[in-house]
Design a protein around this motif. Structure first.
Motif, short mmCIF file in Angstrom:
data_model
loop_
_atom_site.label_atom_id
_atom_site.label_comp_id
_atom_site.label_asym_id
_atom_site.label_seq_id
_atom_site.Cartn_x
_atom_site.Cartn_y
_atom_site.Cartn_z
N GLU A 102 4.22 -3.43 2.41
CA GLU A 102 4.34 -2.02 2.00
C GLU A 102 3.34 -1.65 0.92
O GLU A 102 3.04 -0.48 0.70
N THR A 105 0.79 0.27 2.59
CA THR A 105 1.13 1.55 3.21
C THR A 105 1.49 2.59 2.16
O THR A 105 1.71 3.75 2.48
N LYS A 107 1.27 5.45 -0.04
CA LYS A 107 0.39 6.60 0.20
C LYS A 107 -0.78 6.69 -0.79
O LYS A 107 -1.92 6.79 -0.43
N SER A 455 -4.62 -3.45 9.41
CA SER A 455 -3.22 -3.11 9.16
C SER A 455 -2.49 -4.34 8.62
O SER A 455 -1.81 -5.05 9.36
N GLU A 457 0.08 -4.83 7.00
CA GLU A 457 1.53 -4.94 7.12
C GLU A 457 1.93 -5.56 8.46
O GLU A 457 3.05 -6.02 8.62
#
Length: 552
Positions: A102, A105, A107, A455, A457
């Motif tokens: 996380e 991710t 923001k 990516s 995550e």
RNA sequence: GCGCCCGUAGCUCAGCAGGAUAGAGCAACGGACUUCUAAUCCGUAGGUCAUUGGUUCGAAUCCAAUCGGGCGCACCA
């Protein structure tokens, strides 16, 4: 992650309260801390001990009932009651590993928080009089104020940075006269002893003559002084701006005191406060009533012979800040101004605002240490080292780090020899080196065919379940807590402590575990871990205004 | 005289919305380079948290007093 733990504990506590009929729970807040010893688990909660005195019951028994409720949570691995009644919770490794994902991710970037919720805060700092170059005391204030502004912004506040320029008053006249005296000296004319004696004043006098022409000395005294004053202040301020920019300190606004006087706002405000009764006349002078708010006596805002005082301008200035809609006003001052705090609180109250909206932060004295010898800085003895000198000698990174490594409100000894050392004795390189190592791992990885994941995550993070990895993961996930706590306490130095701590964990990990190996799954997972570390080092160093080199 | 800050390892300092055996860096001592950077790592040693009293289940942390250090107490800024 601490927030997650807090949620689990709060819910468990609520269920336990309902089941056991605990009614004395009003006002109890669930406080989750990270125990200093690993064996006590990931998080610890002392709610049972607080409740015990209210229920007049055994804290361990209460803790056991709360613990029972926590054990049901799917990400909780283990809950134990220990010591006098601590509830210690350990989360499942898989929970930590996926939390790491996380990080990427988030923001706005990992570590940013929403504590400020967009609240408007003005941080006023440095605000040194334009009568000479900044010295290292100003430098500490600059480093602290700037980093505090960065921290607050990172924590979700709308931050405005401001420098208040005292460009009027007696000192400015003295300054202007000093330039004129030096100018006369340059021309071999008779001259008086200038109030400002620094060498820099001679340079300014020469520039002044070059700009204005020699005839300026023949102008009527008032006219000559006005020109000299403006030129000198402008020239010194340019130097200050230049030094600060190089020190990576920026401002949104340079607020001129003179502009308020010209606009008449100082006198207008005095009239207003006269009408409201906060200002009264006595022995020909005007006084601000302050004595019911902690200050020991009332203060003059307008002298019997006419001119307004510094305080008068400060009232107008803080009125202006309030009018601009700042929810929180942070004033960063030198510690010698501490007597001014209660006075300014009284000002805010007189203006009809809550004094708590003003937060003052005092920055203490810096003593230089060279060759083991302490050199006391004091304006009285005329011994002071400029920020420029120290910046040139030890570099911006080390200077900023050293200033922000210690709590601003305690005096510090700045060890120049240590700060200059480009070796393992110098803590700033310890952190930068950790960052450089992270960066370098990716160079090696790319070499071996591992590109940086798009990516992270989705990488096989479940590989990160060994103690060595978990330790680093847990430390990384504490970063937002550090930011939050700094923002609420208006501190900066815990960021430095945290980074030092994190660097220690990282170096240890690096030494004992190879990231890029033949095991592709493990390598990919570990690269995510290293990438997260790289991000935290970079963000943290940036909060301190220290660069994060890719290689060293 | 009044007020503010500080007193923690040899040195520089964390910890101070009270919590478990008080921490870090440097300095000292002993080890580790055929590995993604040794500006690194591992280990040892180091303490009356200035002193005294109080508050409580529990105090380096809160309160009071004392002793030491710094700084303020302007019709300067």
């Amino acid at each position: 992650m601490r927030q997650v733990a807090k949620r689990i504990a709060s819910e468990a506590f609520a269920r336990a309260s309902a089941e056991n009929g605990w009614n004395e729970t009003a006002g109890i807040s669930i406080d989750i801390t990270t125990p200093k010893e690993e064996k006590f688990g990931d998080f610890s909660c002392n709610v049972a001990m607080i409740l015990a005195s209210r229920l007049k019951s055994n804290p361990r028994a209460i803790a056991e009932k709360v613990a029972e409720q926590m054990r049901g949570d799917e990400i909780v691995a283990n809950v134990e009651v220990a010591g006098p009644g601590f509830i210690n919770m350990t989360l499942k490794p898989s929970a930590w590993a996926s939390a790491l994902g996380e990080v990427f991710t988030a923001k706005d970037g990992f570590g940013k928080t929403n504590d400020g919720n967009g609240k408007k805060v003005i941080v006023e700092f440095v605000s040194a009089n334009p009568t000479g170059p900044l010295h290292i005391g100003h430098g500490r204030g600059a480093a602290f104020g700037d980093s505090l502004a960065r921290v607050l912004k990172f924590a979700g506040y709308a931050v405005h940075r401001e420098y208040y320029i005292n460009d009027v008053g007696l000192q400015m006249d003295n300054l202007g006269r000093s330039t004129l005296e030096r100018a006369r000296e340059v021309h071999g004319l008779p001259f008086g002893e200038p109030a400002y004696k620094g060498e820099y004043m001679k340079d300014i006098a020469r520039e002044f003559l070059a700009r204005e022409g020699d005839g300026v000395l023949n102008l009527p005294p008032e006219e000559a002084l006005a020109r000299s004053r403006a030129f000198t202040a402008g020239s010194i301020l340019d130097g200050i701006r230049h030094d600060l920019a190089e020190f990576r300190v920026g401002f949104d606004e340079w607020f001129s005191e003179e502009s308020m006087h010209k606009a008449g706002s100082v006198n207008n405000l005095i009239d207003l406060l006269l009408k409201s009764g906060h200002i009264y006349e006595n022995e020909g002078a005007l006084w601000l009533k302050t004595d019911d708010s902690g200050d020991d006596k009332d203060r003059v805002v307008k002298r019997a012979n006419g001119p307004t005082t510094y305080l008068a301008a400060d009232i107008a200035y803080h009125k202006d800040k309030l009018d601009r809609g700042f929810d929180i006003m942070v004033d960063v001052w030198g510690a010698d101004h501490h007597g001014y705090i209660s006075r300014l609180k009284a000002v805010i109250a007189a203006l009809g605002a809550d004094p708590d909206r003003l937060a003052t932060r005092l920055v203490q004295i810096v003593n230089l240490k060279r060759g083991g010898e302490l050199i006391a800085m004091s304006t009285r003895s005329g011994v002071f080292t400029t920020l420029r000198e120290i910046m040139d000698e030890v570099g911006v990174d080390a200077t900023r780090f050293f200033f922000n490594m210690r709590s601003a409100d305690s005096q510090m000894d700045f060890d120049v020899d240590l700060a200059k050392k480009q070796s393992d004795e110098n803590p700033v390189y310890y952190i930068q080196y950790a960052h450089a190592r992270c960066a370098n791992i990716f160079v090696t990885a790319l070499d071996k065919g591992f590109a940086k994941s798009a990516s992270p995550e989705n990488e096989p993070l479940s590989q990160l379940e060994r103690p060595a990895e978990l330790k680093l993961v847990k430390k990384l996930l504490k970063f937002p807590d550090v930011v939050s706590s700094c923002a609420s306490a208006l501190h900066v130095h815990p960021v430095a402590s945290y980074l030092l701590d994190l660097a220690g964990v990282f170096h240890n990990y690096y030494k004992h575990n190879r990231v890029v190996t033949e095991d592709a799954e493990l390598t990919r997972a570990r690269l995510v871990l290293v990438d997260a570390a790289r991000m935290v080092f970079r963000s943290g160093l940036d909060l301190l205004g220290v660069s994060a080199p890719e290689r060293m």
